[in-house]
Write an enzyme that holds these catalytic residues in place. Structure first.
Site, PDB file in Angstrom:
ATOM      1  N   SER A 168     -14.698 -15.725  15.040  1.00 37.17           N
ATOM      2  CA  SER A 168     -15.074 -14.692  14.077  1.00 37.17           C
ATOM      3  C   SER A 168     -16.002 -15.189  12.972  1.00 37.17           C
ATOM      4  CB  SER A 168     -13.831 -14.004  13.522  1.00 37.17           C
ATOM      5  OG  SER A 168     -12.899 -14.901  13.029  1.00 37.17           O
ATOM      6  N   ASP A 223     -29.687 -17.650  15.747  1.00 37.10           N
ATOM      7  CA  ASP A 223     -30.661 -16.568  15.929  1.00 37.10           C
ATOM      8  C   ASP A 223     -31.865 -16.710  15.019  1.00 37.10           C
ATOM      9  OD1 ASP A 223     -28.910 -15.614  17.773  1.00 37.10           O
ATOM     10  OD2 ASP A 223     -28.606 -13.656  16.842  1.00 37.10           O
ATOM     11  N   LYS A 250     -14.965 -13.572  19.277  1.00 39.96           N
ATOM     12  CA  LYS A 250     -14.354 -12.475  18.520  1.00 39.96           C
ATOM     13  C   LYS A 250     -15.431 -11.820  17.655  1.00 39.96           C
ATOM     14  CE  LYS A 250     -10.766 -11.143  15.264  1.00 39.96           C
ATOM     15  NZ  LYS A 250     -11.681 -10.517  14.308  1.00 39.96           N
TER      16      LYS A 250
END
Length: 540
Positions: free
Chosen positions: A308, A319, A333
């Site tokens: 998470s 990214d 998650k």
């Protein structure tokens, strides 16, 4: 408050629940509250909810009137709540008041107690470390002290639940602890006044070499952003030019905390994460210009237990092509929970949205096959060979996305690292794992720390000095092997040179932890850690 993880507590970590016949009425109030609160639900759905509430009450009445044995309504109620919530997704959950209090203490960075870390060895509670500045240190407790009585009553043969319940308590309350100390036959009584004990989510920050900083974060709580900021400030002052952030084993926590961590690492204006849900407006979170480490080489360490909030940090860095992700595929998650507090101080954490990394990825792994299949995912990764080689990982090409610089990354089941680090199966370390997996190593380290703590503190004035200068002597190492063989008479121990090296290293690290806490543990253990070594190769 929004969470991106739910912390699970095993039964033996929770105090025993008192039997109470009132939960029937709490269940009625809880379900009726849901009906009243959701006034936007169409009348047909409202009628259905009322009917189901009546049915629940009716079943509970029959159980209490006619069931063959005594019924624990508390347990029935909590089973019903958790079953209902888990039927939605694996991370919506219910916490009773005691569980909620423990959870809040863990995330809020403080609890009320006496300020010790302990282990239970041979049915006896042994002080492993005394928190600096805490009530126990002020009272005179030491590493290795054995707690044999509390308030005049025997305190041996207890479990973790009993220890937590007994030692923790309201600030300014007093507890009397009877201590047996090595070298003394008499039990000494210590009167300790409980106080607020801070807990830390940044385990350690230090310079690996003259230009590389290392920070390990164990979870994302209310104090994490402040702790991380302080760590960066300290490391920058020591000449840091490149950074390793270790998120292995970090199961997550508060959404705000991980956004603040990303803000320290990403350039102003860069997207960190965005969330969306059926009843939640889409929200995008961007980095500001306040980051202390927006430039300089960066590595994020992750593994299969990084979940998470850890995955948000890793996904944003990956990214945005800000740094390298090193380790193994993360947990997977991608759901955000919101906590709703109930009148009896219990709580419901309900999944309210999904989060997406800057490229648009959702990294939530599949859960349509139920909780058992969801829980067994990590075991399947081991069985499929994923922990040994990244070539055994199959990606869904329909979930391919592009990073800022056009690299291909994948959604649908965790963050895949840029550089893979397999689980260590070195057969030359068999004896090392044999000792490490027994209790002999930690017990011997504690005994050694207890017997030599005054000399160690006198010889090494700081954790840094201990890490730099302390050497495990041949006699100390042989004593460890003798202790292991005595504790495990049936185990054959053929120690290779590689195993001996690791045993000496871990013994030094564990003794250092007992005396100087994590500042003397991680700098030692990381010298042979495969993830840290791979990160250092990339940074060089």
């Amino acid at each position: 408050m929004e969470y991106i993880d739910d912390i699970n507590y095993t039964n033996n970590e929770q105090p025993p629940r008192k039997r109470n016949w009132l939960p029937l009425y709490l269940a009625i109030a809880f379900l009726a509250g849901i009906w009243l609160a959701n006034t936007f639900i169409p009348s047909a759905s409202k009628n259905s909810t009322t009917q189901q509430t009546d049915k629940f009450n009716e079943i509970m009445r029959y159980i209490n009137l006619y069931y063959i044995d005594t019924v624990n309504n508390d347990a029935l109620f909590e089973t019903a709540m958790n079953s209902m919530l888990h039927s939605l997704d694996p991370h919506s959950s219910y916490s009773n008041p005691e569980e909620q209090k423990a959870l809040q203490e863990q995330l809020d960075g403080a609890f009320e107690g006496i300020g010790v870390q302990f282990n239970i060895v041979n049915d006896t509670v042994i002080v492993v470390a005394v928190i600096s500045g805490g009530p126990s240190e002020k009272a005179g407790l030491r590493t290795g002290d054995r707690m044999v009585t509390v308030d005049g009553k025997d305190f041996t043969g207890v479990d973790n639940t009993a220890v937590f319940k007994t030692l923790r308590g309201k600030r300014n309350s007093v507890v009397n602890i009877g201590i047996l100390r090595d070298g003394f036959s008499q039990i000494y009584d210590y009167e300790i006044t409980r106080d607020v004990i801070p807990t830390y989510t940044v385990d350690v920050s230090y310079m690996v070499d003259e230009k590389t900083g290392y920070v390990k974060i164990n979870q994302f709580g209310s104090t994490t952003a402040k702790e991380f900021s302080q760590a960066l400030r300290k490391l920058n002052g020591e000449g840091m030019q490149q950074l390793i952030v270790d998120l292995r084993g970090n199961h997550g926590g508060y959404l705000d905390a991980c956004i603040d961590i990303c803000d320290e690492l990403l350039a102003g204006g860069e997207l960190i994460v965005y969330t969306e849900g059926l009843n939640s407006k889409p929200v995008k979170f961007f980095a500001t210009n306040k980051g202390q480490f927006e430039e300089g080489n960066l590595v994020i360490l992750i593994d299969e237990f990084s979940a998470s909030a850890s995955e948000i940090v890793a996904g944003a860095v990956q990214d945005q092509d800000r740094g390298w992700i090193v380790g193994r595929r993360s947990f997977g998650k991608g759901l955000v929970q919101r906590q709703f507090d109930l009148r009896d101080r219990s709580s419901v954490r309900l999944t309210v949205s999904r989060y997406h990394t800057p490229s648009g990825r959702s990294i939530q792994k599949e859960y349509k096959n139920g909780m058992d299949a969801y829980s067994e995912d990590l075991l399947l990764r081991y069985e499929n060979g994923e922990m040994d080689s990244d070539t055994n990982i199959v990606f869904d090409e329909s979930l391919a996305y592009k990073t800022k610089k056009g690299r291909t990354v994948y959604g649908g089941g965790g963050i895949m690292p840029d550089y893979f680090v397999p689980v260590d199966h070195d057969t030359n370390l068999t004896a090392f794992y044999q000792v490490l997996n027994s209790s002999a190593l930690t017990e011997f380290a504690l005994q050694y720390s207890t017997q030599h703590q005054d000399d160690l503190r006198e010889t090494y004035k700081s954790a840094k000095e201990y890490v730099r200068k302390m050497v495990i002597t041949d006699e100390t190492y042989r004593s460890l092997i003798r202790y292991h063989n005595t504790q495990n008479p049936g185990a054959k121990l053929a120690v290779s040179r590689a195993s001996e090296k690791e045993l000496r290293l871990w013994l030094k690290a564990l003794i250092g932890r007992n005396i100087f806490q994590e500042e003397a543990f991680f700098p030692v253990i990381n010298t042979t850690d495969k993830g840290v070594m791979r990160a250092m190769e990339l940074l060089r």
